[in-house]
Motif scaffolding. Structure first.
Motif, PDB file in Angstrom:
ATOM      1  N   SER A  77       0.848  -1.193   0.000  1.00  0.00           N
ATOM      2  CA  SER A  77       0.000   0.000   0.000  1.00  0.00           C
ATOM      3  C   SER A  77       0.883   1.242   0.000  1.00  0.00           C
ATOM      4  CB  SER A  77      -0.902   0.010   1.236  1.00  0.00           C
ATOM      5  OG  SER A  77      -1.579   1.240   1.369  1.00  0.00           O
ATOM      6  N   THR A  78       0.458   2.270  -0.730  1.00  0.00           N
ATOM      7  CA  THR A  78       1.209   3.526  -0.726  1.00  0.00           C
ATOM      8  C   THR A  78       1.011   4.288   0.582  1.00  0.00           C
ATOM      9  OG1 THR A  78      -0.633   4.618  -1.873  1.00  0.00           O
ATOM     10  CG2 THR A  78       1.170   3.755  -3.237  1.00  0.00           C
ATOM     11  N   SER A  94      -2.511  -7.349  -9.740  1.00  0.00           N
ATOM     12  CA  SER A  94      -3.179  -6.157 -10.259  1.00  0.00           C
ATOM     13  C   SER A  94      -3.009  -5.023  -9.262  1.00  0.00           C
ATOM     14  CB  SER A  94      -4.670  -6.440 -10.489  1.00  0.00           C
ATOM     15  OG  SER A  94      -5.270  -6.932  -9.299  1.00  0.00           O
ATOM     16  N   SER A  95      -3.537  -3.835  -9.633  1.00  0.00           N
ATOM     17  CA  SER A  95      -3.470  -2.671  -8.755  1.00  0.00           C
ATOM     18  C   SER A  95      -4.857  -2.105  -8.545  1.00  0.00           C
ATOM     19  CB  SER A  95      -2.553  -1.592  -9.358  1.00  0.00           C
ATOM     20  OG  SER A  95      -1.218  -2.046  -9.426  1.00  0.00           O
ATOM     21  N   TYR A  96      -5.090  -1.541  -7.369  1.00  0.00           N
ATOM     22  CA  TYR A  96      -6.367  -0.937  -7.021  1.00  0.00           C
ATOM     23  C   TYR A  96      -6.107   0.472  -6.482  1.00  0.00           C
ATOM     24  CZ  TYR A  96      -8.030  -5.764  -7.278  1.00  0.00           C
ATOM     25  OH  TYR A  96      -8.331  -7.030  -7.708  1.00  0.00           O
ATOM     26  N   VAL A  97      -6.772   1.447  -7.071  1.00  0.00           N
ATOM     27  CA  VAL A  97      -6.647   2.832  -6.627  1.00  0.00           C
ATOM     28  C   VAL A  97      -7.885   3.185  -5.819  1.00  0.00           C
ATOM     29  CG1 VAL A  97      -6.387   5.240  -7.313  1.00  0.00           C
ATOM     30  CG2 VAL A  97      -5.258   3.431  -8.636  1.00  0.00           C
ATOM     31  N   GLU A  99     -10.017   5.911  -3.273  1.00  0.00           N
ATOM     32  CA  GLU A  99     -10.193   7.312  -2.915  1.00  0.00           C
ATOM     33  C   GLU A  99     -11.576   7.498  -2.302  1.00  0.00           C
ATOM     34  OE1 GLU A  99     -10.249   9.803  -6.455  1.00  0.00           O
ATOM     35  OE2 GLU A  99     -10.680   8.029  -7.682  1.00  0.00           O
ATOM     36  N   ILE A 344     -13.204   2.617  -5.797  1.00  0.00           N
ATOM     37  CA  ILE A 344     -12.085   1.751  -6.173  1.00  0.00           C
ATOM     38  C   ILE A 344     -12.017   1.674  -7.684  1.00  0.00           C
ATOM     39  CG2 ILE A 344     -11.048  -0.542  -5.966  1.00  0.00           C
ATOM     40  CD1 ILE A 344     -12.565  -0.935  -3.382  1.00  0.00           C
ATOM     41  N   ASN A 345     -10.909   2.121  -8.231  1.00  0.00           N
ATOM     42  CA  ASN A 345     -10.712   2.156  -9.687  1.00  0.00           C
ATOM     43  C   ASN A 345     -11.895   2.808 -10.391  1.00  0.00           C
ATOM     44  OD1 ASN A 345      -8.297   0.864  -9.255  1.00  0.00           O
ATOM     45  ND2 ASN A 345      -8.951  -1.119 -10.018  1.00  0.00           N
ATOM     46  N   LYS A 374      -5.450   9.784  -3.165  1.00  0.00           N
ATOM     47  CA  LYS A 374      -5.587   8.454  -3.755  1.00  0.00           C
ATOM     48  C   LYS A 374      -4.514   7.532  -3.173  1.00  0.00           C
ATOM     49  CE  LYS A 374      -7.500  10.065  -8.172  1.00  0.00           C
ATOM     50  NZ  LYS A 374      -7.383  10.043  -9.647  1.00  0.00           N
ATOM     51  N   THR A 376      -2.906   3.577  -3.517  1.00  0.00           N
ATOM     52  CA  THR A 376      -2.826   2.422  -4.416  1.00  0.00           C
ATOM     53  C   THR A 376      -2.410   1.173  -3.651  1.00  0.00           C
ATOM     54  OG1 THR A 376      -2.234   3.829  -6.291  1.00  0.00           O
ATOM     55  CG2 THR A 376      -1.743   1.476  -6.480  1.00  0.00           C
ATOM     56  N   SER A 378      -1.185  -2.638  -4.453  1.00  0.00           N
ATOM     57  CA  SER A 378      -0.652  -3.449  -5.550  1.00  0.00           C
ATOM     58  C   SER A 378      -0.549  -4.897  -5.109  1.00  0.00           C
ATOM     59  CB  SER A 378       0.727  -2.938  -5.975  1.00  0.00           C
ATOM     60  OG  SER A 378       0.645  -1.591  -6.428  1.00  0.00           O
TER      61      SER A 378
END
Length: 664
Positions: A77-78, A94-97, A99, A344-345, A374, A376, A378
């Motif tokens: 996680s960022t 995969s990646s999930y953004v 917010e 999410i995305n 946001k 992310t 991963s």
């Protein structure tokens, strides 16, 4: 004279020593047999160690077959202070953004108005001190000397360089359950129980060798117990709290979980403990400062439902029908939790909890995001997990191989032992052999960084960078190298291919277990190992009417290319020990007969035990025979001594008679 031993008294011989020397020669085979027993016992210990190491290796091979070994995922996680995640083996990389995060909140209710409860009273004693300066050392002058006193059984030592403040600190850290203080303005010295409770007393020992308690005015309390404490209302029995007069014996329910009220036994404190230890899914606490009780759902988003209050306890605690109660009836109150919302995305989600799963990823929302923020998450393959299990597997293999090599070397305890030598050879072949049917870049351990240590040993070493790179580049191929499991069964009418008049090379999907179980049908012609005209062979170059079958790979080579349009099918048995099985699969299969109960190792160890038992029985039998021989020799020598003694007596008599005749 039975049992009497003259021990050479008549003959002058050391008959006991003679008997022992005669028996010692008979004992030599027993000594040799005992040496053999000791050697077998040592060998048994070695085989038990081998068995243990083989079992550990089999367990490591089993671990490699678990889906979590090669299919595990790691999530980064960022900002893991706000959002974290874990992934199941089904999650894809995969990646999930994320917010617009708004946390789900648990249902919560606090007493609508403060409860008019009284605080407890702490046991205390206060007296006027003759000492005035809290920082003056006792050595300067005065009546306090080196010594000690006790409060609630705890010893407080006093030295000449102490001051009032120093002794106060000693009292407060003594675990006596009291707090001491000194007011230099009023000259008052006070000792107070830490807790307000009738059970929290202050007890002074009858002796004070330091004179400190006398100096601070406490001498009249020596040998006394101060018991003027009182419990706060939340610790008293319900019947003793005037502001809970509306509570009676009965029941109340929280989230469907029913609690029984007994006013003579229960207190607010005990009820809170019951709630917190139950399955009601709430946490309860009482704030003594605000005089309010709070219930909070343990899980975010969950509701709190209060009902069936026949005891009147919930009502008396001002928890029923308060603000945010979403139920319109007076007999029931519902305090709802709120859902979490997140994007999410680009897709908006509403979730009943801050923990939820999407596409095999377990999300946990920990904090709301700021406007426009946001974060992310991963998802990637967990190469560390796979590397760790492979490394552990190699360590267990090396541990076993090194032990076997040490025991079978020149002058080793198992030198020349065929079973031990064959174990080394077979284990090495199982690990270093090719796994058929895989990508040629991943069908041997050496190709992925698990290589032979050197030419003098069968142990392995890991090239960390090479193995890590292989795991990152093609996890599935490395997984197959270890876990491909062909199993056991029969293939019926497998479609091998169609002839074109020129191609002679084909391949079966699996590896046959035996050439005798293989049948190939080429058009209308049947090939078997026992057929003399249309024959299956396992060595040499196939001639016309022959088909070569590679039992290691399942490859086929025809002596004559099948005609164009001829269909080729095959029926055959296959088993899990063939070359298409992965390293872990074939090794576990190989080790299983050795390590199971009553398996090869168990039987071998029991055989050694049986041999030792037979040898001990032989030694026992020999000891019995030697005992009989010893008894027999003793009887013979005793008889000889008796005969010599009798002869000597007769000779002495005759000599005496002759002497008497000469003097007469």
């Amino acid at each position: 004279m039975a049992g009497v031993q003259l021990a050479g008294m008549a003959s002058g011989l050391d008959t006991s020593s003679i008997i022992q020397q005669m028996l010692e020669a008979d004992r030599q085979p027993m000594y040799q047999k005992q040496k053999e027993i000791n050697k077998i016992k040592m060998e048994k210990t070695i085989w038990q160690n081998i068995d243990s190491k083989m079992s550990s290796l089999k367990s490591a091979a089993t671990n490699l077959k678990f889906s979590s070994t090669f299919d595990s995922r790691t999530v980064s996680s960022t900002d893991d202070s706000k959002i974290t995640g874990t992934a199941t083996t089904s999650a894809s990389a995969s990646s999930y953004v994320l917010e617009n995060v708004v946390l789900a909140e648990p249902g919560k209710i606090t007493s609508g108005t403060a409860l008019n409860f009284t605080d407890g009273v702490k046991a205390n004693v206060e007296e006027t001190s003759t000492l005035t300066d809290p920082n003056e050392k006792f050595s300067v002058g005065g009546s306090v000397t080196e010594g000690s006193f006790k409060i609630n059984g705890k010893v407080v030592d006093v030295i000449a360089d102490d001051t009032i403040n120093m002794v106060i600190n000693k009292i407060n850290v003594s675990n006596a359950g009291v707090v001491a203080s000194f007011d230099s303005t009023t000259g008052k010295f006070k000792i107070e129980a830490k807790e307000a409770s009738t059970s929290q007393n202050i007890e002074f020992d009858s002796t004070d060798t330091s004179g400190f308690l006398t100096a601070v005015g406490m001498e009249t309390h020596l040998g006394e117990k101060i018991e003027n404490g009182e419990n706060p209302d939340y610790q008293k029995k319900i019947t003793d709290v005037s502001n809970l007069s509306g509570v009676s014996n009965g029941f109340f329910t929280i989230n469907g979980y029913t609690f029984e009220m007994n006013t003579a036994d229960d207190s607010i404190e005990s009820i809170i403990n019951d709630i917190n230890g139950s399955s009601a899914g709430v946490t309860a606490f009482y704030d003594n400062d605000t005089k309010k009780m709070t219930l909070t759902a343990k899980e975010s988003g969950d509701d709190i439902t209060l009902e069936n209050d026949t005891s009147g306890f919930l009502a008396s605690m001002n928890l029923m029908n308060q603000t945010d109660d979403t139920d319109a009836t007076t007999e029931k109150s519902v305090y709802s939790g709120s859902d979490a919302t997140v994007t999410i995305n680009g897709v908006n989600f509403t979730k009943p909890s801050n923990k939820f799963n999407i596409n095999g990823v377990n999300f946990e929302l920990k904090s709301a995001t700021d406007t426009g923020e946001k974060i992310t998450l991963s998802v990637s393959q967990d190469t560390d997990k796979a590397y760790g299990e492979i490394s552990g597997f190699v360590d267990k293999y090396n541990n076993l191989i090194s032990y076997l090599e040490d025991k079978t070397k020149k002058d080793g305890e198992l030198q020349g032992d065929s079973m031990a030598v064959n174990l080394i050879y077979s284990l090495r072949n199982k690990l270093t052999g090719t796994v058929s049917g895989l990508d040629s870049d991943y069908n041997q351990l050496a190709l992925v960084g698990v290589e032979a240590s050197d030419t003098k040993t069968s142990t392995l070493k890991i090239d960390k960078s090479k193995l890590t790179e292989a795991l990152k580049a093609n996890m599935e191929a490395v997984k197959g190298l270890f876990t491909q499991d062909i199993g056991t069964g029969t293939i019926t009418d497998e479609a091998v291919g169609t002839g074109d008049g020129t191609t002679v090379d084909y391949s079966l999907n699996y590896t046959p277990s035996s050439i005798d179980k293989v049948t190939l049908q080429v058009g209308t012609t049947t090939y078997t190992a026992s057929n003399s005209t249309n024959k299956l062979i396992t060595s040499g170059t196939p001639q016309a009417g022959e088909i070569y079958v590679n039992l290691q790979s399942g490859e086929l080579k025809f002596g004559t290319a099948p005609a164009s349009g001829e269909t080729i099918t095959s029926t055959y048995d296959y088993d899990e020990n063939n070359s298409r099985d992965g390293i872990a699969v074939r090794l576990k299969s190989y080790l299983n007969p050795y390590t199971i109960y009553n398996g090869t190792m168990d039987s071998h160890i029991k055989s050694l035990d049986s041999t030792v038992k037979d040898m001990n029985e032989w030694i026992d039998s020999m000891n019995s025979r030697l005992k009989m021989r010893s008894d027999s020799l003793k009887k013979q020598f005793t008889a000889m001594e008796q005969a010599i003694s009798t002869s000597n007596s007769q000779s002495s008599w005759l000599t005496g008679q002759l002497a008497s005749l000469g003097t007469s």
